[in-house]
Design an enzyme around this catalytic site. Structure first.
Site, mmCIF file in Angstrom:
data_model
loop_
_atom_site.group_PDB
_atom_site.id
_atom_site.type_symbol
_atom_site.label_atom_id
_atom_site.label_comp_id
_atom_site.label_asym_id
_atom_site.label_seq_id
_atom_site.Cartn_x
_atom_site.Cartn_y
_atom_site.Cartn_z
ATOM 1 N N HIS A 147 1.922 -11.191 -1.311
ATOM 2 C CA HIS A 147 2.356 -11.148 -2.711
ATOM 3 C C HIS A 147 3.480 -10.132 -2.859
ATOM 4 O O HIS A 147 3.515 -9.115 -2.159
ATOM 5 C CB HIS A 147 1.186 -10.812 -3.639
ATOM 6 N N GLY A 167 -5.686 -2.777 -2.652
ATOM 7 C CA GLY A 167 -6.902 -3.328 -2.052
ATOM 8 C C GLY A 167 -7.470 -4.416 -2.930
ATOM 9 O O GLY A 167 -6.783 -5.375 -3.270
ATOM 10 N N ARG A 174 -2.771 -11.169 -8.407
ATOM 11 C CA ARG A 174 -1.407 -11.100 -7.874
ATOM 12 C C ARG A 174 -1.154 -12.163 -6.812
ATOM 13 O O ARG A 174 -0.057 -12.718 -6.734
ATOM 14 C CB ARG A 174 -1.115 -9.705 -7.335
ATOM 15 N N GLU A 211 -7.100 -8.647 0.761
ATOM 16 C CA GLU A 211 -6.696 -7.599 1.683
ATOM 17 C C GLU A 211 -7.823 -6.586 1.824
ATOM 18 O O GLU A 211 -8.883 -6.727 1.222
ATOM 19 C CB GLU A 211 -5.396 -6.949 1.213
#
Length: 154
Positions: free
Chosen positions: A9, A22, A62, A86
């Site tokens: 992103h 995160g 996102r 992530e």
């Protein structure tokens, strides 16, 4: 043969606010939305018309927003999967980045990176055993012969 494009992103609110990302569910900034549109257009120019396209994204805002831009140009619906998120920073998420920086202990300069998500495997060669190196901690090696994606993520 299939081609896999991996896209991250672009700029999100946690970047400009200086907070830890995160799993913190931030959104794309206006600049991030413009970049997502550019990413989608670049992908559209690379993928031949009529190609079968599948689109997978984490479920965070996102990444979903980035995937929506790509999906719109390909006429597909993104498959959202929380396993594609992530790294989680636990209690640091959403806090100022400097809060985490003060507490961060870097991993040793050598050895295994235990936060690795993808497993890269080299096929066994006939008459030889597996590589003596741990496949999860390859260190400097030539590019893998293949990347194995877990069955449940196909």
């Amino acid at each position: 043969m299939r081609t896999l494009y991996v896209v991250t992103h672009p700029e999100a609110t946690h970047h400009v606010e200086g907070v830890v990302g995160g799993w913190h569910d931030s959104q794309l900034t206006p600049a991030g939305v413009r970049a997502a549109i550019s990413i989608a257009q670049a992908l559209r120019s690379q993928v031949p018309d009529g190609a079968e396209v599948e689109l997978f994204s984490s479920d965070l805002q996102r990444t979903r927003r980035t995937a929506e831009e790509v999906a719109g140009l390909f006429g597909v619906k993104p498959v959202l999967d929380r396993r594609l998120r992530e790294k989680s920073y636990g209690e640091a998420e959403g806090r100022p980045q400097e809060w985490l920086d003060r507490r961060f202990v870097p991993p040793p300069g050598s050895g295994c990176n235990t936060t690795r998500v993808w497993r890269v495997q080299r096929p066994r060669r006939r008459g030889r055993g597996a590589s003596p190196r741990d496949p999860l901690c390859p260190g400097p090696q030539p590019a893998p012969d293949r990347v194995t994606v877990p069955r449940q993520m196909r």
